[in-house]
Motif scaffolding. Structure first.
Motif, PDB file in Angstrom:
ATOM      1  N   PHE A   1       8.602 -18.748  41.650  1.00 59.68           N
ATOM      2  CA  PHE A   1       7.743 -18.423  40.515  1.00 59.68           C
ATOM      3  C   PHE A   1       8.214 -19.007  39.176  1.00 59.68           C
ATOM      4  O   PHE A   1       8.664 -18.277  38.303  1.00 59.68           O
ATOM      5  CB  PHE A   1       7.586 -16.911  40.392  1.00 59.68           C
ATOM      6  CG  PHE A   1       6.889 -16.314  41.569  1.00 59.68           C
ATOM      7  CD1 PHE A   1       5.516 -16.136  41.560  1.00 59.68           C
ATOM      8  CD2 PHE A   1       7.605 -15.967  42.718  1.00 59.68           C
ATOM      9  CE1 PHE A   1       4.875 -15.609  42.662  1.00 59.68           C
ATOM     10  CE2 PHE A   1       6.951 -15.451  43.816  1.00 59.68           C
ATOM     11  CZ  PHE A   1       5.587 -15.267  43.783  1.00 59.68           C
TER      12      PHE A   1
ATOM     13  N   ILE B   1       3.388 -23.621  44.799  1.00 59.65           N
ATOM     14  CA  ILE B   1       3.739 -23.820  46.202  1.00 59.65           C
ATOM     15  C   ILE B   1       4.079 -25.285  46.410  1.00 59.65           C
ATOM     16  O   ILE B   1       3.279 -26.173  46.075  1.00 59.65           O
ATOM     17  CB  ILE B   1       2.561 -23.429  47.106  1.00 59.65           C
ATOM     18  CG1 ILE B   1       2.140 -21.990  46.863  1.00 59.65           C
ATOM     19  CG2 ILE B   1       2.905 -23.669  48.572  1.00 59.65           C
ATOM     20  CD1 ILE B   1       3.132 -20.958  47.321  1.00 59.65           C
TER      21      ILE B   1
ATOM     22  N   ALA C   1       5.919 -17.067  35.330  1.00 58.10           N
ATOM     23  CA  ALA C   1       6.008 -16.725  36.759  1.00 58.10           C
ATOM     24  C   ALA C   1       4.735 -17.018  37.536  1.00 58.10           C
ATOM     25  O   ALA C   1       4.083 -16.123  38.058  1.00 58.10           O
ATOM     26  CB  ALA C   1       6.392 -15.253  36.921  1.00 58.10           C
ATOM     27  N   GLU C   2       4.362 -18.275  37.611  1.00 59.16           N
ATOM     28  CA  GLU C   2       3.207 -18.657  38.423  1.00 59.16           C
ATOM     29  C   GLU C   2       3.693 -19.049  39.816  1.00 59.16           C
ATOM     30  O   GLU C   2       4.781 -19.601  39.976  1.00 59.16           O
ATOM     31  CB  GLU C   2       2.467 -19.837  37.766  1.00 59.16           C
ATOM     32  CG  GLU C   2       1.790 -19.479  36.456  1.00 59.16           C
ATOM     33  CD  GLU C   2       0.518 -18.653  36.639  1.00 59.16           C
ATOM     34  OE1 GLU C   2      -0.133 -18.807  37.679  1.00 59.16           O
ATOM     35  OE2 GLU C   2       0.206 -17.837  35.751  1.00 59.16           O
ATOM     36  N   GLN C   3       2.852 -18.780  40.801  1.00 60.65           N
ATOM     37  CA  GLN C   3       3.259 -19.064  42.180  1.00 60.65           C
ATOM     38  C   GLN C   3       2.953 -20.513  42.528  1.00 60.65           C
ATOM     39  O   GLN C   3       1.907 -20.834  43.098  1.00 60.65           O
ATOM     40  CB  GLN C   3       2.539 -18.123  43.152  1.00 60.65           C
ATOM     41  CG  GLN C   3       3.132 -18.178  44.545  1.00 60.65           C
ATOM     42  CD  GLN C   3       2.223 -17.541  45.576  1.00 60.65           C
ATOM     43  OE1 GLN C   3       1.025 -17.480  45.408  1.00 60.65           O
ATOM     44  NE2 GLN C   3       2.798 -17.092  46.672  1.00 60.65           N
TER      45      GLN C   3
ATOM     46  N   PHE D   1      -3.287 -19.983  47.746  1.00 59.06           N
ATOM     47  CA  PHE D   1      -2.388 -20.578  46.768  1.00 59.06           C
ATOM     48  C   PHE D   1      -3.206 -21.152  45.619  1.00 59.06           C
ATOM     49  O   PHE D   1      -4.342 -21.564  45.806  1.00 59.06           O
ATOM     50  CB  PHE D   1      -1.561 -21.690  47.420  1.00 59.06           C
ATOM     51  CG  PHE D   1      -0.777 -21.223  48.620  1.00 59.06           C
ATOM     52  CD1 PHE D   1      -0.085 -20.017  48.595  1.00 59.06           C
ATOM     53  CD2 PHE D   1      -0.736 -21.987  49.778  1.00 59.06           C
ATOM     54  CE1 PHE D   1       0.629 -19.578  49.701  1.00 59.06           C
ATOM     55  CE2 PHE D   1      -0.023 -21.554  50.888  1.00 59.06           C
ATOM     56  CZ  PHE D   1       0.659 -20.353  50.848  1.00 59.06           C
TER      57      PHE D   1
ATOM     58  N   PRO E   1       7.134 -21.311  48.514  1.00 61.07           N
ATOM     59  CA  PRO E   1       6.917 -20.718  47.201  1.00 61.07           C
ATOM     60  C   PRO E   1       8.235 -20.675  46.437  1.00 61.07           C
ATOM     61  O   PRO E   1       9.089 -19.838  46.717  1.00 61.07           O
ATOM     62  CB  PRO E   1       6.429 -19.300  47.539  1.00 61.07           C
ATOM     63  CG  PRO E   1       6.886 -19.045  48.948  1.00 61.07           C
ATOM     64  CD  PRO E   1       7.309 -20.312  49.586  1.00 61.07           C
ATOM     65  N   TRP E   2       8.390 -21.614  45.527  1.00 59.35           N
ATOM     66  CA  TRP E   2       9.691 -21.717  44.884  1.00 59.35           C
ATOM     67  C   TRP E   2       9.764 -20.820  43.658  1.00 59.35           C
ATOM     68  O   TRP E   2       9.420 -21.203  42.552  1.00 59.35           O
ATOM     69  CB  TRP E   2       9.973 -23.184  44.510  1.00 59.35           C
ATOM     70  CG  TRP E   2      11.302 -23.351  43.843  1.00 59.35           C
ATOM     71  CD1 TRP E   2      12.499 -22.925  44.283  1.00 59.35           C
ATOM     72  CD2 TRP E   2      11.546 -23.988  42.592  1.00 59.35           C
ATOM     73  NE1 TRP E   2      13.488 -23.249  43.410  1.00 59.35           N
ATOM     74  CE2 TRP E   2      12.935 -23.913  42.358  1.00 59.35           C
ATOM     75  CE3 TRP E   2      10.726 -24.625  41.654  1.00 59.35           C
ATOM     76  CZ2 TRP E   2      13.520 -24.446  41.205  1.00 59.35           C
ATOM     77  CZ3 TRP E   2      11.315 -25.162  40.523  1.00 59.35           C
ATOM     78  CH2 TRP E   2      12.707 -25.065  40.309  1.00 59.35           C
TER      79      TRP E   2
END
Lengths: 112, 894
Positions: free
Chosen positions: B181, B197, B193-195, B279, B178-179
């Motif tokens: 966000f 992956i 800020a989306e997660q 995810f 998870p880089w």
């Protein structure tokens, strides 16, 4: 016209019951057929035929007396019903018709 | 002469297959002819003939039907009678029926709900086709003493690739990273800020992720592909994403000035609820590799941020891979610069995918997992409650035996076998169960939303297309009916015929019979639950009310975002608010985890020794101690003019435990000692002096002991904590929110009260406590119903005794004691059995806490006292009522 289903053995049994009139129960029927037709009859075959014809209402049965030889077990007397008589008559009628329908020459030829 | 008799065996055979109505005359005919044949020829054996005739009778028309029509009809009409009588009795004794149905339906409802919950818990991660061969790579850290210090759910960046290269048994490997966000840009719209992956292409071969658009084969065709899920597709492209076609659309990732155009290459179904990770965006890890550079991607120690899964060849024992550990670390790390073999400090463990949800509770799990302990506890309780409900039925059904005594007598006179009576009373048990089950389902349906809400599940009792549930419920119905009906039917069918008809009581209630065991069992279950509840509640009270070493009241933590540029300005602006008393930055705050740890060495006089225990750190600022009201026991706090970054010398605060671990029992002596602390790899290693020692405080929950820790002044802050004053916190928070938007327009304010966070550390325990409370209430409810039945039974059998006692001068109180004392004995037995059994389970549970309450005599006494109270209430009224009846009324009916 009602369809009277009657097998060969059934017909013999039915006729024998009629012959023995009033004295037709398992052993007497069997003995009569065996003597008259010179063939052995198994109790199984006879009983099946009797019961089947009773179900078809050609025969009617009632319990009769018991004897010591039977270990106290009652006899079941069979009587031919009106429907049974009709079935026999119908059977005889169809045979006769068929006999009559055979050209005379067939027999003559065979006599030769 | 025996020879001259028809063979018996053949006759038997005939009797067996022949239609009964034909038997007499056929047998007679056969015998007549048999003797005729003997008369005719005495030397001939007729046995063979007889046999043969009977064999030839074996034909249709003579053989009776295989299923005797008669007896089936008889059974059906008897069942009709059982049902009729059963329903009449249920109707006649309405109160008893209500109690029965209530007890059974409550027990069944509880069982069904728990069964649903457990079934749901066991479902996790089973939908992946390769689930049996997928393992998660987890990393263990050891101290130089060889003790396990941390067990991480994540691995380092370099593990996956090396495992796949070195071990042929590992056929696929993937990482999820998870880089940080990033913000996503679609056209001119921004999604902050989306997660996202980043993952290896093997992921689609290992896990079963069904695609709606695109395919697993083409998902990662380019390095800048982006796979969405249904939910994220709707978020980015709206509800009609499917008609508009999103494949090939441009999504820009923004982070720290980086602008990377990505192309949507596929849309997957949302990851199912029963999966231990969820995810919404998947992108190729190759992209990240370029950003980070080759060297950091080959790291196999530390930096545990890479969720790593391996797929092994069918039939490979994961232990074979685990055994390669020494060779692995020798090959890739060897010796540390500061001495020591890497293989002594690291180990890895392979967790089967399917067991992660229930069995894994490691450091930094990606999502909160379930717990197998909870499954066992709930499962046991469910079965116990069901048994208690069945026992209840048994008690009530047998307690009114005298009502049925005459009926049983008459039935026996009329030829009822014991098995017939057993069938009758089992039928009645079925009737009560058939009444109870719909009510149980309604109760369960009503309770389900609460359970879902409480457990964070989405269980449902939908029957549509759910044959399992239907079949399960039918099986349960049969099981419960047969079990609950077993004892009453045996008991009632045993009643002695003559005594039953004479109206004598055949059952001596003074005898220690099976029913007493049943009641003792009910008591034991209730006592066990109350005892468990007492221990859990006392432990919760203990952890929530003992001093954690800092003040958690009126403290709000606010998560920082990248957009907050100048931390000092932000803090000063916040402090300008009249209701913000104090503010402090920190990288991590108490109630969290001490997850960051570097190496340290300590100067003891002239010699330098590396610190051989794990010494985790947090970054704080000058106001941290004051804001959290953490006491200094020696030395001084940071001051504004000290700066770890600029100053050549570092300043460190430690806690008392660290001081003791370094050999200084008196914290004053360690002040000013030299300590070197930092990350050897990053060259941030810094020599410095110990400035102050704080009183020990519970940074982590009370499940773990207070560990050594070090506090540094720095600028790597993730949180700001605010001490609020005044009463109107909502207004204060609203003001803080508007201030937040002056600094960051993209992200929303993300705040939590520290005391909420504190309580959340014990969330699973609080849930357990609440569930046990519900279970205990159910057990007590059912138990009370059972007791009422039991007492009714005793009074019924002792009616005359009570009358005679009264005539001889006993008071109502004496009689109540006479009847009640037996329950005292049962309670004592139940306590003696239940407490030690529960103690084993509960102390096991308590062991998950390092700081725990002790089990006192009161906790052992309490359940017995509650049960006695309940008994007195439910027994007392009936007993007194019975004792107050005029003895003349009872005694004249002889």
């Amino acid at each position: 016209m009602k369809d009277y289903q009657l097998g060969e053995f059934e017909e013999i049994v039915l006729l024998t019951v009629a012959i023995l009139h009033g004295d037709a129960y398992g052993v007497s029927i069997k003995r009569d057929i065996e003597e008259r037709l010179q063939r052995t009859v198994s109790v199984g075959a006879l009983q099946t035929a009797l019961r089947r014809m009773e179900d078809k209402d050609y025969l009617h049965s009632t319990f009769g007396e018991s004897t010591a030889k039977r270990g106290g077990k009652r006899k079941r007397y069979f009587e031919i019903t009106d429907l049974g008589k009709q079935a026999l008559a119908y059977s005889k009628e169809t045979r006769n018709q068929m006999w009559n329908a055979i050209p005379k020459t067939v027999f003559e030829f065979s006599w030769l | 002469m025996a020879v001259n008799q028809p063979p018996q065996l053949a006759t038997k055979l005939l009797r067996w297959f022949c239609k009964p109505q034909y038997l007499e005359d056929i047998q007679g005919d056969l015998e007549e002819e048999f003797y005729d044949r003997i008369e005719l020829n005495p030397n001939r054996s007729s046995s063979g003939w007889y046999w043969w005739q009977i064999v030839k009778l074996f034909r249709s028309g003579i053989i009776r039907p295989f299923k005797p029509i008669d007896s089936t009809q008889k059974e059906i009409s008897m069942f009709k009678n059982y049902i009729k009588i059963g329903l009449r009795n249920l109707w006649k004794y309405k109160m008893g029926t209500v109690i029965n149905v209530l007890g059974l339906s409550t027990g069944v409802a509880a069982f069904v709900l728990i069964a649903l919950f457990i079934k749901d818990e066991l479902k996790y991660d089973r939908h992946h086709e390769n689930a049996d061969n997928i393992y998660r790579l987890t990393i263990k850290n050891f101290t130089s003493e060889g003790a396990l210090s941390r067990h991480w759910a994540f691995a380092s960046a370099g593990h996956a690739e090396r495992f796949k290269e070195d071990y042929p048994e590992v056929i696929k490997a993937t990482r999820f990273y998870p880089w940080a966000f990033p913000d996503l840009l679609v056209g001119d719209r921004k999604f902050p800020a989306e997660q996202v992956i980043f993952t290896d292409p093997d992921v689609f071969d290992m896990f079963t992720f069904p695609f709606i658009e695109g395919s697993p084969e083409t998902a990662f065709n380019t390095e800048q592909s982006l796979v969405l899920t249904e939910t994220s597709a709707i978020r980015l492209f709206g509800n009609d994403w499917q008609t508009e076609g999103v494949i090939g659309e441009r999504v820009t990732l923004q982070r720290d000035g980086l602008n990377a155009p990505f192309t949507v290459s596929g849309v997957m179904k949302d990851m199912p609820e029963h999966q231990h990770f969820h995810f919404e965006y998947l992108a190729p890890i190759r992209f990240i590799e370029q950003v980070f550079g080759e060297s950091s991607m080959s790291n196999v120690t530390g930096n545990y941020n890479w969720l790593t899964y391996l797929m092994l060849q069918e039939g490979t024992n994961p232990v074979a891979i685990e055994n390669q550990k020494d060779a692995f670390f020798d090959k890739y790390v060897g010796q540390f610069a500061q001495g020591g073999d890497a293989k002594d400090y690291y180990d890895f463990a392979l967790q089967p995918l399917k067991s992660i949800h229930l069995h894994s509770n490691l450091e930094s799990e990606i999502e909160t997992n379930g717990s197998i302990q909870q499954v066992y506890i709930f499962g046991t309780v469910a079965i116990l409650l069901l048994i208690v409900a069945c026992i209840n039925y048994m008690n009530l059904a047998t307690s009114h035996f005298s009502r049925r005594m005459k009926e049983v007598g008459v039935r026996k006179v009329l030829g009822a076998l014991r098995s017939t009576l057993v069938k009758q009373f089992l039928t009645e048990a079925f009737l009560v169960n058939i009444l109870s089950f719909p009510i149980a389902l309604i109760l369960a349906e009503l309770a389900l939303p609460h359970l879902n809400d409480f457990m964070g599940k989405s269980l449902s009792l939908g029957f549509a297309g759910n044959m399992d549930l239907l079949i399960g419920l039918l099986l349960l119905l049969v099981l419960v009916a047969v079990f609950s009906g077993s004892y009453p039917s045996i008991f009632l069918s045993r009643i002695n015929l003559t005594q039953a008809l004479k109206g004598e009581s055949t059952i001596n209630s003074n005898k220690w019979n099976f029913r007493n065991w049943l009641v003792t069992f009910q008591y034991a279950v209730t006592i066990a639950l109350i005892f468990a509840l007492a221990v859990i509640e006392s432990q919760l009270y203990f952890v929530q009310n003992s001093d954690p070493g800092y003040n958690k009241e009126q403290l709000v933590s606010v998560g920082l975002s990248r957009n907050i540029g100048n931390l000092t300005t932000f803090k000063n602006e916040l402090l300008n608010h009249p209701n913000v008393e104090k503010a402090a930055y920190a990288s991590r705050i108490p109630t969290g985890r001490l997850a960051d740890s570097w190496g340290a060495s300590f100067n003891q006089g002239d010699s330098v020794a590396s610190v051989n225990f794990r010494l985790p750190f947090i970054w704080v600022d000058d106001d941290f101690l004051e804001t959290f009201q953490i006491e200094l026991v020696a030395g001084s706090n940071f001051s504004a003019d000290m700066d770890m970054i600029e100053d050549s010398v570092g300043y460190y605060l430690i806690n008392e435990t660290t001081s003791k671990a370094l050999g200084y029992d008196n914290p004053n002596d360690i002040i000013g000692q030299k300590i070197n602390y930092g990350n050897y790899d990053d060259q941030t290693f810094k020599a410095g002096r110990i400035l102050g020692v704080t009183r020990d405080f519970h940074f982590e929950s009370m499940h773990t002991s207070i560990t050594p820790m070090i506090m540094m002044k720095g600028d790597n802050m993730r949180t700001i904590c605010l001490k609020l004053t005044g009463d109107d916190h909502s207004q204060t928070l609203a003001d803080i929110e508007s201030l937040w938007y002056e600094f960051d327009q993209d992200n929303t304010l993300n705040y939590r009260f520290v005391d909420d966070r504190f309580n959340e550390q014990y969330q699973s325990e609080m849930r357990l406590s609440t569930m046990i409370k519900v279970f205990t209430s159910i057990a007590i409810l059912i138990g009370c119903l059972g007791l009422i039945g039991m007492v009714a039974f005793i009074i019924e059998t002792k009616n005359k005794e009570i009358g005679i006692r009264k005539v001889l001068g006993a008071s109502a109180g004496d009689i109540a004691i006479n009847i009640g004392y037996r329950f005292g004995i049962l309670i004592v037995i139940a306590t003696v059995v239940a407490i030690p059994c529960t103690f084993l389970i509960v102390s096991d549970w308590l062991d998950s806490f390092v700081y725990r309450t002790s089990i006192t005599i009161w906790m052992i006494m309490l359940p017995a006292m509650v049960v006695i109270l309940v008994t007195v209430l439910s027994v007392g009224i009936q007993t007194i009522k019975a004792a107050l009846v005029n003895p003349a009324v009872i005694l004249k009916t002889e």
